[in-house]
Motif scaffolding. Sequence first.
Motif, PDB file in Angstrom:
ATOM      1  N   GLU A  23      27.309   8.650  -2.382  1.00 20.89           N
ATOM      2  CA  GLU A  23      26.895   7.587  -1.502  1.00 20.89           C
ATOM      3  C   GLU A  23      26.522   8.175  -0.115  1.00 20.89           C
ATOM      4  O   GLU A  23      25.374   7.618   0.445  1.00 20.89           O
ATOM      5  CB  GLU A  23      27.754   6.552  -1.505  1.00 20.89           C
ATOM      6  CG  GLU A  23      28.189   5.772  -2.451  1.00 20.89           C
ATOM      7  CD  GLU A  23      29.140   4.807  -2.374  1.00 20.89           C
ATOM      8  OE1 GLU A  23      29.634   4.279  -1.308  1.00 20.89           O
ATOM      9  OE2 GLU A  23      29.653   3.999  -3.522  1.00 20.89           O
TER      10      GLU A  23
ATOM     11  N   THR B 227      28.306   3.728   5.233  1.00 20.75           N
ATOM     12  CA  THR B 227      29.335   2.645   4.718  1.00 20.75           C
ATOM     13  C   THR B 227      29.567   3.315   3.313  1.00 20.75           C
ATOM     14  O   THR B 227      28.511   3.365   2.369  1.00 20.75           O
ATOM     15  CB  THR B 227      28.726   1.529   4.812  1.00 20.75           C
ATOM     16  OG1 THR B 227      28.191   0.924   6.150  1.00 20.75           O
ATOM     17  CG2 THR B 227      29.596   0.360   4.123  1.00 20.75           C
TER      18      THR B 227
ATOM     19  N   LYS C  28      31.379   2.462  -0.349  1.00 24.59           N
ATOM     20  CA  LYS C  28      32.004   1.179  -0.866  1.00 24.59           C
ATOM     21  C   LYS C  28      33.184   1.782  -1.779  1.00 24.59           C
ATOM     22  O   LYS C  28      33.957   0.823  -2.091  1.00 24.59           O
ATOM     23  CB  LYS C  28      30.876   0.693  -1.991  1.00 24.59           C
ATOM     24  CG  LYS C  28      29.766   0.186  -1.011  1.00 24.59           C
ATOM     25  CD  LYS C  28      28.714  -0.163  -1.990  1.00 24.59           C
ATOM     26  CE  LYS C  28      27.596  -1.091  -1.091  1.00 24.59           C
ATOM     27  NZ  LYS C  28      26.572  -1.555  -2.302  1.00 24.59           N
ATOM     28  N   GLN C  29      33.397   2.984  -2.139  1.00 26.78           N
ATOM     29  CA  GLN C  29      34.497   3.203  -2.864  1.00 26.78           C
ATOM     30  C   GLN C  29      35.454   4.354  -2.335  1.00 26.78           C
ATOM     31  O   GLN C  29      34.919   5.276  -1.596  1.00 26.78           O
ATOM     32  CB  GLN C  29      33.994   3.727  -4.375  1.00 26.78           C
ATOM     33  CG  GLN C  29      33.359   2.801  -5.359  1.00 26.78           C
ATOM     34  CD  GLN C  29      32.936   3.254  -6.397  1.00 26.78           C
ATOM     35  OE1 GLN C  29      33.258   4.459  -7.041  1.00 26.78           O
ATOM     36  NE2 GLN C  29      32.057   2.525  -7.226  1.00 26.78           N
TER      37      GLN C  29
ATOM     38  N   GLU D 111      35.433  -1.123   2.108  1.00 24.83           N
ATOM     39  CA  GLU D 111      34.389  -0.184   2.702  1.00 24.83           C
ATOM     40  C   GLU D 111      34.951   0.555   4.060  1.00 24.83           C
ATOM     41  O   GLU D 111      35.712  -0.295   4.629  1.00 24.83           O
ATOM     42  CB  GLU D 111      33.321  -1.341   3.019  1.00 24.83           C
ATOM     43  CG  GLU D 111      32.617  -1.863   1.854  1.00 24.83           C
ATOM     44  CD  GLU D 111      31.358  -2.731   2.278  1.00 24.83           C
ATOM     45  OE1 GLU D 111      31.088  -2.967   3.489  1.00 24.83           O
ATOM     46  OE2 GLU D 111      30.458  -3.025   1.239  1.00 24.83           O
TER      47      GLU D 111
END
Length: 529
Positions: free
Chosen positions: A408, A464, A466-467, A474
């Motif tokens: 990410e 940011t 998410k996981q 977050e």
Amino acid sequence: MGILVAWYPIKTEHSILFLINGVSIAALVVFGLVGEIIVSSFSLVALMIKNDIKRDEHYRYPLNLLMFQFISVFSAIAYYVVDGLISDPLSNRISFMAIVAYMIADIVANQIAMYLIESKFYNKETVTFIDEDFRFAIITSMFIVPLSFILIYLYQELAINGILIGSLPFITVTIGVNIYSKSKESNNYLKEVNKFSQSLNEKKNVNEVIDTYLYSLLSVFPSDGLSYFSLTSKDEAVRERLYSKEHGLQLVEELFPISDKSIISRAARSSEILCFDRSSEWKTNCLRDIDYIAESALVLPVKNQDQIVGIILLSHKTKNMYSELIVSLINLFHQYFTVALDNAFQYEALEAHAETDYLTGLANLKGFAKKLEKTMNSDSVETFSLIVLDLDKFKKVNDCYGHQAGNEVLTQVSKLLATYMTDDTCVARFGGEEFVILLPNYTKLQAWEFAETLRARLEQLPLTIKQSIHSTEEVTLSVTASFGLSNYPTDSKDTDVLLTLADRAMYIGSKQKGRNRVTAARKGGREYA
């Protein structure tokens, strides 16, 4: 008999041919000049009716009748002069040489009339006196003259029965020549279509396939104008290519709002080839779509995976130009084009995928190498710079938050880098967390300022995730990157050396000296600014 001959004309791109002179000479010999003019006139009217000459072309009736009457008088003079010179006035025999003289005068007078009408009345600049039609008339007269001679003889011997008997071979020859002409025309078209179909299959680029097909249509089939429209929406189209005999095929970019009655819109809805014989059938609602002189028109939808992506408008100044034969052959050729275009779309999709990094959407090494080679070979690029950047302490992100979180971070960093991409610049994923940027026509100082601006933006970019391993909440974090750059031709003229210099500058000059900084390679490769 003249009407029957006129009912089976031979149509070419420039004119309509029919073997009326074989009948008219018989009428001249038997009934005189007035009889010949009457037979020729009735035959000509039948020809124009057969070829669907409408009221909006009413001027063609008197124009053609006047031309044929002039030819009749001119040919009759030639016949009577030769007949008077070589025939016995007391003899009732037919003068074969006088018939030959009539035929030659008829062909020459017809060609002169056609030449004057084309050049003076229609103002065509590319008219030639001796053309394919003239040669065809000479060849056909070689067997029309004997048939005319036989026809006259049979009438003198058997009256009306002689005409009935003599008409059979005459009509047979007329139909035979017509069939032969169409067969020859069809074979010529098929040879050309086959040749260009092979050329289409060799093309892998979408634009190359489209251009090859358009050139093929213009080369093989009769045409005075062509437009290629790409459909941007239901109500708009963009004309991308425009052909005229004065300027050839040109690349353009013209936006056209299209109405529901426009032939472009109608072709897109029907997805079938549309054929029109005269402008009154289609041009009223297409004044903005086409601004050159046209009568006959063919509208060809361009499909990709059953979707209409474009429209080809092929046109000619002559009415009733596109016969069933031409339409059927273009339909066949268009199917070859559709297959070739579909293959090109798929090939380009595979190429784009092969040159694109799956995770970030940026170019991969193959795509970057292709762009770098293009830049090296460009005459408009005298200098360029390479920037290599590597995310600092990226392993900690993977260790703390997991590899999915690391992906990410790479994706979000790539989005920032993608904002700097233009038609000239290229941003690629070099591998792992390392990226490379190509900056054509950037000096080393300009590249350093560019890198410093990018470094500052990246440092301030909130990322940011998410996981994570320990929690699904977050997490916002930031990363920095170390930069190294080199310049062509200041540092080297070898692309491999340039990449190595930029990479060394990044590791030795930036990573080992505190990270989050920009280092430019100096000439020699061992010292850094």
